[in-house]
Enzyme design. Sequence first.
Site: not given
Ligand code: GLY
Ligand code: MN
Ligand code: MN
Length: 429
Positions: A35, A235, A252, A263, A342, A346, A353, A376, A380, A397, A399
Amino acid sequence: MKEYSVHLERRRRLLEKSEGVVILPTSGHPVRNRDSHYPYRFDSYFYYLTGFQEPDSVLVMASGKSILFCREKDPDREIWDGYRFGPEKAKEVFLFDETHPISEFEDLLPKYLADQPAVHYPLGADEKWDGRVLSALNAVRNLVRSGISSPSEIRDIRPEIDEMRLIKDDHEIRIMRRAASIASSAHRIAMKSARPGMMEYGVEAELLGEFRRNGAQAPSYTPIVAGGGNACILHYVDNNAVLKSGDLLLIDAGCELDGYASDITRTFPVNGKFTPEQKEIYELVLKAQAAALSEVKPGASWQSPHDAAVRILAQGFVDLGLCKGSVDDVIESGDYRRFYMHRTGHWLGLDVHDAGSYKTGGNWRMLEPGMVLTVEPGCYVRPAEGVPECFWNIGIRIEDDVHVTTNGHEILSLEAPKTVSEIEEWMAS
Ligand code: GLY
Ligand code: MN
Ligand code: MN
């Protein structure tokens, strides 16, 4: 100006664009275990048009009117779960033409569907509402012999709302500036608090604490706090390893403020000083980000920042001996994807996103003032044969959150240290 007049204005704009009835339920409230529920998060489309944050609510727009169905006042439940607006107060505060108890939704809906050409409803998005909407539709179909016509079309209205959501208004930009500023401050604190021997989750706690201290309601996604080789897991969310001197730490993390996401990613040395190899790759990613950022301006294609970042990275990968051949070969063959797999960004907004198509009529869309996107790039390097060992387990990264303005762009996450010297000085101070 009334607090919710921006939402009223959005409903007006959508009503102008849509013929027929719009039905938009908010999210359900899923159980976490037994619950206990997950923290409640409204549906982004519903919230964009209403500002209303309670579960069990549906927005209906028909014949130029906005109607909210919501929970009734319930003094007993309010002792346990907290305040509810109830239909009467919700009408006044959120500027609806009509409001009704959600318990009357099925009985009243056929009235709104009668003699309408189309129903705009996201069929399949939530089965709980599908049955109710379809049974109301069938009820109207059964009225044909009384001369009442039923909608002949069921359409998803979300792509039209996506187009609206893609261009942020001043109200949204103000919130997003603040969301990015809070997250930038959290990154600054993370850089200051991280040290060898600490656990990744210890740094995560600092981020989450700074979000909440500043009134952000939640992280906008599960933070990635990845030391050393964990940064090469895109991820990674376990956040349970010990931080080692000589490793980098990739964070991140962004917060959600009044529905809007930030983000941000920063990567820095756990002990405060980049090694020569780390610095070399860091400077490369930073250069790729600068190249991508210079393409963020009205009239540029969505694809331009990505292409600019890829070209710089591919050149760097060749120079560092990570890729073989000419830059054009490396880009054409996609060999650079071994180290940069990647895309460069976005849309960002109510969803991390965010809503909005990336192509129109088969072509990448053009950037326009009011759009907000992330930039971003990363690199890697997993241990692998043929890859110089000195670069193994370096994951970087960088971003930022970027608002397209009439004459270029505004970086919303500027307060988070980014260059090698800014980071090293901040960590030493
Ligand atoms: N944190 C998700 C991205 O960078 O797209
Ligand atoms: Mn992002
Ligand atoms: Mn991110």
